[in-house]
Write a protein that holds these residues in place. Sequence first.
Motif, PDB file in Angstrom:
ATOM      1  N   ALA A  82      -2.607  -7.022  -6.940  1.00 48.73           N
ATOM      2  CA  ALA A  82      -1.601  -5.968  -6.764  1.00 48.73           C
ATOM      3  C   ALA A  82      -2.267  -4.646  -7.103  1.00 48.73           C
ATOM      4  O   ALA A  82      -2.753  -4.467  -8.212  1.00 48.73           O
ATOM      5  CB  ALA A  82      -0.411  -6.213  -7.684  1.00 48.73           C
ATOM      6  N   ARG A  83      -2.322  -3.755  -6.145  1.00 43.79           N
ATOM      7  CA  ARG A  83      -2.929  -2.440  -6.381  1.00 43.79           C
ATOM      8  C   ARG A  83      -1.924  -1.375  -5.957  1.00 43.79           C
ATOM      9  O   ARG A  83      -1.691  -1.153  -4.784  1.00 43.79           O
ATOM     10  CB  ARG A  83      -4.250  -2.318  -5.615  1.00 43.79           C
ATOM     11  N   ARG A  84      -1.265  -0.775  -6.962  1.00 40.84           N
ATOM     12  CA  ARG A  84      -0.188   0.178  -6.714  1.00 40.84           C
ATOM     13  C   ARG A  84       0.900  -0.437  -5.837  1.00 40.84           C
ATOM     14  O   ARG A  84       1.437   0.204  -4.936  1.00 40.84           O
ATOM     15  CB  ARG A  84      -0.730   1.461  -6.107  1.00 40.84           C
TER      16      ARG A  84
ATOM     17  N   LEU B 262       6.145  -7.751 -11.293  1.00 39.72           N
ATOM     18  CA  LEU B 262       5.094  -6.904 -11.849  1.00 39.72           C
ATOM     19  C   LEU B 262       4.816  -5.770 -10.879  1.00 39.72           C
ATOM     20  O   LEU B 262       4.600  -6.010  -9.688  1.00 39.72           O
ATOM     21  CB  LEU B 262       3.816  -7.694 -12.106  1.00 39.72           C
ATOM     22  N   ARG B 263       4.823  -4.532 -11.400  1.00 46.25           N
ATOM     23  CA  ARG B 263       4.488  -3.362 -10.575  1.00 46.25           C
ATOM     24  C   ARG B 263       3.215  -2.739 -11.129  1.00 46.25           C
ATOM     25  O   ARG B 263       3.176  -2.356 -12.297  1.00 46.25           O
ATOM     26  CB  ARG B 263       5.623  -2.335 -10.592  1.00 46.25           C
TER      27      ARG B 263
ATOM     28  N   ASN C 181       0.828  -1.208   0.000  1.00 40.87           N
ATOM     29  CA  ASN C 181       0.000   0.000   0.000  1.00 40.87           C
ATOM     30  C   ASN C 181       0.859   1.253   0.000  1.00 40.87           C
ATOM     31  O   ASN C 181       1.384   1.669   1.028  1.00 40.87           O
ATOM     32  CB  ASN C 181      -0.920  -0.005   1.224  1.00 40.87           C
ATOM     33  N   ILE C 182       1.003   1.871  -1.187  1.00 39.61           N
ATOM     34  CA  ILE C 182       1.796   3.097  -1.262  1.00 39.61           C
ATOM     35  C   ILE C 182       0.931   4.335  -1.076  1.00 39.61           C
ATOM     36  O   ILE C 182       1.436   5.442  -1.024  1.00 39.61           O
ATOM     37  CB  ILE C 182       2.554   3.190  -2.597  1.00 39.61           C
ATOM     38  N   ASP C 183      -0.394   4.146  -0.967  1.00 37.64           N
ATOM     39  CA  ASP C 183      -1.266   5.287  -0.709  1.00 37.64           C
ATOM     40  C   ASP C 183      -1.068   5.831   0.701  1.00 37.64           C
ATOM     41  O   ASP C 183      -1.515   6.933   1.021  1.00 37.64           O
ATOM     42  CB  ASP C 183      -2.739   4.883  -0.879  1.00 37.64           C
ATOM     43  N   ALA C 184      -0.407   5.032   1.557  1.00 44.34           N
ATOM     44  CA  ALA C 184      -0.189   5.458   2.935  1.00 44.34           C
ATOM     45  C   ALA C 184       0.899   6.530   3.043  1.00 44.34           C
ATOM     46  O   ALA C 184       1.160   7.031   4.123  1.00 44.34           O
ATOM     47  CB  ALA C 184       0.185   4.250   3.804  1.00 44.34           C
TER      48      ALA C 184
ATOM     49  N   THR D 280      -5.424   2.367 -10.690  1.00 45.45           N
ATOM     50  CA  THR D 280      -6.421   2.521  -9.631  1.00 45.45           C
ATOM     51  C   THR D 280      -7.159   1.212  -9.368  1.00 45.45           C
ATOM     52  O   THR D 280      -7.416   0.852  -8.221  1.00 45.45           O
ATOM     53  CB  THR D 280      -7.442   3.605 -10.009  1.00 45.45           C
ATOM     54  N   LEU D 281      -7.474   0.475 -10.430  1.00 47.69           N
ATOM     55  CA  LEU D 281      -8.260  -0.752 -10.291  1.00 47.69           C
ATOM     56  C   LEU D 281      -7.416  -1.973  -9.964  1.00 47.69           C
ATOM     57  O   LEU D 281      -7.946  -2.992  -9.539  1.00 47.69           O
ATOM     58  CB  LEU D 281      -9.060  -0.997 -11.577  1.00 47.69           C
ATOM     59  N   GLY D 282      -6.118  -1.908 -10.188  1.00 45.80           N
ATOM     60  CA  GLY D 282      -5.242  -2.992  -9.793  1.00 45.80           C
ATOM     61  C   GLY D 282      -4.996  -4.012 -10.895  1.00 45.80           C
ATOM     62  O   GLY D 282      -5.606  -3.992 -11.960  1.00 45.80           O
ATOM     63  N   SER D 283      -4.075  -4.923 -10.620  1.00 46.15           N
ATOM     64  CA  SER D 283      -3.750  -6.048 -11.499  1.00 46.15           C
ATOM     65  C   SER D 283      -3.970  -7.339 -10.721  1.00 46.15           C
ATOM     66  O   SER D 283      -3.568  -7.458  -9.565  1.00 46.15           O
ATOM     67  CB  SER D 283      -2.293  -5.970 -11.967  1.00 46.15           C
ATOM     68  N   PHE D 284      -4.605  -8.297 -11.372  1.00 46.15           N
ATOM     69  CA  PHE D 284      -4.957  -9.566 -10.731  1.00 46.15           C
ATOM     70  C   PHE D 284      -4.068 -10.662 -11.316  1.00 46.15           C
ATOM     71  O   PHE D 284      -4.069 -10.890 -12.524  1.00 46.15           O
ATOM     72  CB  PHE D 284      -6.437  -9.872 -10.932  1.00 46.15           C
TER      73      PHE D 284
END
Length: 296
Positions: free
Chosen positions: A254-256, A234-235, A77-80, A239-243
């Motif tokens: 993976a979301r951000r 994978l990075r 979580n890089i939104d933190a 916003t919606l993420g990668s599954f």
Amino acid sequence: MKVVGAALVADVSNSTPLFEELGEQAALREINHCLQEMRTQIQYLGGAFLHSKGDDVLAFFEDANAALEVAQTATQNIDAGALQVHAGLSWGSMLRLPNDLYGTPVNIASRLASLAKPREVLVCEPFLGELSTASRGTLREVDVLSLKGVSDRLKVHSYVAEDPVDLTMKFASHSAASEGSLSVVLKYEAAIRELSEGSEVSLGRAEDADLVVPQPWVSRKHATVSVMNGIVVLRDHSTLGSFVRMDEGREIVARRGSVTLIGNGAVSLGAPFAQSSESVVRYSQTRSFKESAQGQ
């Protein structure tokens, strides 16, 4: 009551400079938001949130894979912002109360969390044995440690949300040199891109992406895949993420954040596999060994 399962201890670091930068009330809001996100994810994946004391969280899971996914998501979580999570996981028999958990696995998880670097998850060998093949593939053995209060030496494995080169401990048995030259192939419909050591490929809706996935829910610059030190990462930048699904195993989100890609598998950009097949990028890995080539 007696329970058998996973103990998760997660801790939020870098809170002190946040107080200095934002002030007490704003910093507390940021920390509480980070802790609440962990609590929501714990409950969503079937875990029991037991308590939060200060900057740390204690949770119990019957499913080791779900416990690992929560810990990985928290460290990604890089939104933190300045806040970074590090965590420890252990497995075994414990005494569970309504809002607490007691036993050796809790102590081990707590010590592993204290040893983990920011954005790192440490797990010990008993926990590893409860994981699926895909989940085990996201971890690397880092050391055999003697933990205070634990009689047996424990094999410890690590997941790091940062680039693999940022590990502070060397992998015990997974050096790129010993594993040979790695080649990765990404495929979306008829488009194919190949990666080798030190290269990177961008995935997204934008026309200048290396691999264009022209679906409306895919971000213009959705994700990148890179190979470094024999590890495929994978990075996600969306916003919606990668599954991610590795070798038909459990679906990882993976979301951000970052996910180490193991074996062969697929990445669904912006939507779970069950919801859409129109943005699925498949990947495969092959290794060539100099020794085997000389023997031919």
